[in-house]
Design a protein around this motif. Structure first.
Motif, mmCIF file in Angstrom:
data_model
loop_
_atom_site.group_PDB
_atom_site.id
_atom_site.type_symbol
_atom_site.label_atom_id
_atom_site.label_comp_id
_atom_site.label_asym_id
_atom_site.label_seq_id
_atom_site.Cartn_x
_atom_site.Cartn_y
_atom_site.Cartn_z
ATOM 1 N N GLU A 33 0.841 -1.205 0.000
ATOM 2 C CA GLU A 33 0.000 0.000 0.000
ATOM 3 C C GLU A 33 0.873 1.250 0.000
ATOM 4 O O GLU A 33 0.620 2.209 -0.729
ATOM 5 N N TYR A 34 1.921 1.231 0.798
ATOM 6 C CA TYR A 34 2.851 2.352 0.851
ATOM 7 C C TYR A 34 3.486 2.587 -0.518
ATOM 8 O O TYR A 34 3.577 3.726 -0.987
ATOM 9 N N GLN A 35 3.936 1.534 -1.166
ATOM 10 C CA GLN A 35 4.585 1.670 -2.469
ATOM 11 C C GLN A 35 3.603 2.221 -3.509
ATOM 12 O O GLN A 35 3.970 3.068 -4.329
ATOM 13 N N GLN A 36 2.358 1.767 -3.471
ATOM 14 C CA GLN A 36 1.350 2.295 -4.391
ATOM 15 C C GLN A 36 1.132 3.783 -4.140
ATOM 16 O O GLN A 36 1.032 4.568 -5.089
ATOM 17 N N GLN A 37 1.047 4.170 -2.887
ATOM 18 C CA GLN A 37 0.859 5.583 -2.563
ATOM 19 C C GLN A 37 2.063 6.406 -3.011
ATOM 20 O O GLN A 37 1.917 7.500 -3.542
ATOM 21 N N ARG A 38 3.250 5.863 -2.813
ATOM 22 C CA ARG A 38 4.470 6.560 -3.235
ATOM 23 C C ARG A 38 4.491 6.734 -4.754
ATOM 24 O O ARG A 38 4.816 7.811 -5.255
ATOM 25 N N ASN A 39 4.128 5.690 -5.478
ATOM 26 C CA ASN A 39 4.084 5.783 -6.939
ATOM 27 C C ASN A 39 3.043 6.811 -7.392
ATOM 28 O O ASN A 39 3.285 7.574 -8.323
ATOM 29 N N SER A 40 1.909 6.826 -6.722
ATOM 30 C CA SER A 40 0.863 7.799 -7.046
ATOM 31 C C SER A 40 1.345 9.221 -6.797
ATOM 32 O O SER A 40 1.075 10.127 -7.586
ATOM 33 N N LEU A 41 2.066 9.421 -5.710
ATOM 34 C CA LEU A 41 2.581 10.755 -5.400
ATOM 35 C C LEU A 41 3.648 11.189 -6.399
ATOM 36 O O LEU A 41 3.718 12.361 -6.769
ATOM 37 N N THR A 42 4.470 10.255 -6.841
ATOM 38 C CA THR A 42 5.473 10.575 -7.852
ATOM 39 C C THR A 42 4.799 11.016 -9.140
ATOM 40 O O THR A 42 5.198 12.010 -9.755
ATOM 41 N N GLU A 43 3.759 10.299 -9.537
ATOM 42 C CA GLU A 43 3.001 10.667 -10.739
ATOM 43 C C GLU A 43 2.316 12.013 -10.549
ATOM 44 O O GLU A 43 2.318 12.857 -11.452
ATOM 45 N N LEU A 44 1.745 12.244 -9.380
ATOM 46 C CA LEU A 44 1.099 13.524 -9.086
ATOM 47 C C LEU A 44 2.109 14.661 -9.174
ATOM 48 O O LEU A 44 1.822 15.702 -9.777
ATOM 49 N N GLN A 45 3.278 14.465 -8.609
ATOM 50 C CA GLN A 45 4.314 15.494 -8.655
ATOM 51 C C GLN A 45 4.682 15.825 -10.098
ATOM 52 O O GLN A 45 4.814 16.996 -10.465
#
Length: 138
Positions: free
Chosen positions: A13-25
């Protein structure tokens, strides 16, 4: 589900959130918005944080304005472009935020302390279960 599976699930879940934040950035850095004055004297383009990236005078209409009027038209047009880019940022950010956090106030810098550190820490249901906290409101 044993504790190891739960912890592994939390890391996923953490990795998915991190990937989502990278894409958002990445998407936030790419934001841009333009606005044109009502009589087309000027157009202004801004980047993600409302930084002016371009000013154009698409017609010769600006020549009929006094310096003070031209400055006012430029500033009004800039404000419109900036609001447009802030609305785009808000739309991108809103789905990523916890319930109750106002994306508009975050992107405009008007969010209060509770938007960043609420009175009660936000803990996912799975963490609450692991810690034996039961199901509590966020």
């Amino acid at each position: 589900m044993n504790i190891s599976e739960r912890i592994e699930g939390l890391f996923e879940e953490y990795q998915q959130q991190r990937n989502s934040l990278t894409e958002l950035q990445h998407r936030m850095r790419e934001l841009t918005a333009s606005a044109a004055s009502p009589r087309r004297e000027v157009s202004v383009t801004v980047g993600q944080n409302g930084v002016v990236t371009d000013i154009r005078f698409p017609t010769s209409a600006y020549k009929r304005l006094t310096p003070a009027d031209l400055a006012a038209v430029i500033m009004d047009t800039y404000a419109e472009a900036k609001e447009n880019v802030m609305a785009q940022a808000e739309a991108l950010l809103a789905p990523m935020l916890p319930e109750g956090v106002d994306a508009g106030s975050l992107v405009r810098g008007t969010a209060g302390t509770d938007a960043f550190l609420p009175p009660e820490p936000r803990v996912t249901t799975s963490v609450r279960e692991i810690l034996g906290m039961g199901r509590q409101a966020r």
